[in-house]
Write an enzyme that holds these catalytic residues in place. Structure first.
Site: not given
Ligand code: RIB
Ligand code: CA
Length: 352
Positions: A275
């Protein structure tokens, strides 16, 4: 979709993170990018408590020889919600199985909100904020300096889920679910800005197409000239540590292995959704992502839907737009660039 190449121009960036395994990879990607100028790192409680987030960033910076970058601690708890963390996802310290030496460098004497406000005031219209964690610190900074959305060039946010299931509740994504009030305050604050100044939101709809496999890690090790080339697998002993020669690649493999195991235990396969590194790549090279304008708001009072991010694509609410939502990208082009940049960078990390 093109990645900006180094040395032509740099992007001044302020990171706000809840490091985290993928936050770690986002930091390494930016450290490996000559077109990134990291002005500072704001640490927000999320995946792990804020202080641990800060320690993780100091430690990664020391491993990479970049200890001069300011790391500021911020909010220890969300604006209203009780703090929730997720060590089961990112490991007891938030960096999976990586074991980084305790950092010698110290946190900034500034609070993260001061870092946000003073950095933006010092370079009005120039700084891109990259948020890969809950939006608590940015929300607090906006409350202190309501002009912040106009002082920043723009923000890129990893967060939310629109036409896609949540990963924390059935309809909410982690960064928003941890602090829905903060997310709403931030999105509201950007209401009515011109499209080029509106937040770019990287939701699960797209970040869950950024699927790292063990083969990507093997390619990264090869690009870094590391040996042996290892291929982590679901049949390995849980928590098996990498023996590859390059210290940065070794720690990254140990960090990501934990994430592989987590995704496999949750029926997503022996993979990792990257992500945050994707959001970092968008911050440097917005052209790699297709976006669509909308008015975004956050559900705060729903019994089942609290933390849901809602996009009004057609102006049905009669409110000005406030977001450019990423709808499509080329995941393999992203991985090719990540492997190229981080592989080259890792080659120069001195052996421990
Ligand atoms: O949903 C994914 C996000 O939530 C990413 O940034 C992961 O590191 C958590 O912070
Ligand atoms: Ca994160």
């Amino acid at each position: 979709m093109t990645f900006t190449r180094a040395a032509t121009s740099t992007t001044p960036l302020l990171m706000d993170v809840d490091t985290g395994i993928d936050d770690s990879l986002a930091l390494i990607y930016l450290l490996a990018s000559e077109d990134a100028e990291i002005l500072g790192i704001s640490c927000t409680a999320g995946n792990v408590p804020a202080r641990q987030v800060g320690i993780n960033n100091l430690a990664w910076l020391e491993l990479c020889g970049r200890s001069g970058i300011e790391v500021a601690l911020g909010a220890e708890v969300p604006l209203l919600a009780p703090l929730m963390t997720t060590e089961e996802t990112h490991g007891p310290q938030g960096i999976g199985y990586a074991e980084l030496p305790a950092p010698q460098s110290k946190f900034s004497t500034r609070h993260a909100t001061q870092l946000w406000i003073e950095t933006a005031r010092a370079r009005p219209g120039e700084v891109t904020g990259l948020i890969t964690g809950p939006l608590t610190n940015l929300a607090l900074a906006i409350k202190l300096e309501p002009e912040l959305p106009h002082l920043l060039k723009r923000i890129v946010v990893m967060g939310g889920a629109f036409n896609h299931p949540g990963n924390t509740t059935p309809c909410s994504e982690w960064n928003v679910a941890v602090d829905p009030e903060a997310a709403k305050l931030v999105f509201d604050a950007f209401s009515g800005l011109p499209p080029e100044r509106q937040p770019v939101i990287c939701p699960l709809d797209v970040t869950e197409t950024i699927v790292m496999t063990p083969q990507h890690l093997a390619r990264l090790a090869e690009a870094a000239g590391s040996s042996p080339i290892e291929l982590p697998g679901p049949d390995d002993a849980k928590g098996l540590r990498s023996q590859t020669s390059n210290p940065l690649v070794r720690q990254l493999i140990d960090a990501v292995r934990f994430y592989f195991e987590f995704h496999a235990e949750h029926e997503q396969g022996y993979i990792s959704h990257l992500h945050d590194p994707f959001a970092a790549a968008v911050a440097l090279s917005p052209g790699i992502a297709e976006t669509r304008e909308a008015t975004v708001d956050v559900e705060l009072t729903g019994t089942l839907s609290r933390g849901a991010t809602i996009a009004d694509w057609h102006g049905l609410w009669g409110r000005p737009s406030n977001a450019q939502i990423v709808t499509r990208t080329d995941p393999e082009a992203f991985f090719n660039e990540l492997i190229r940049r981080v592989g080259d960078f890792a080659r120069h990390i001195l052996a421990e």
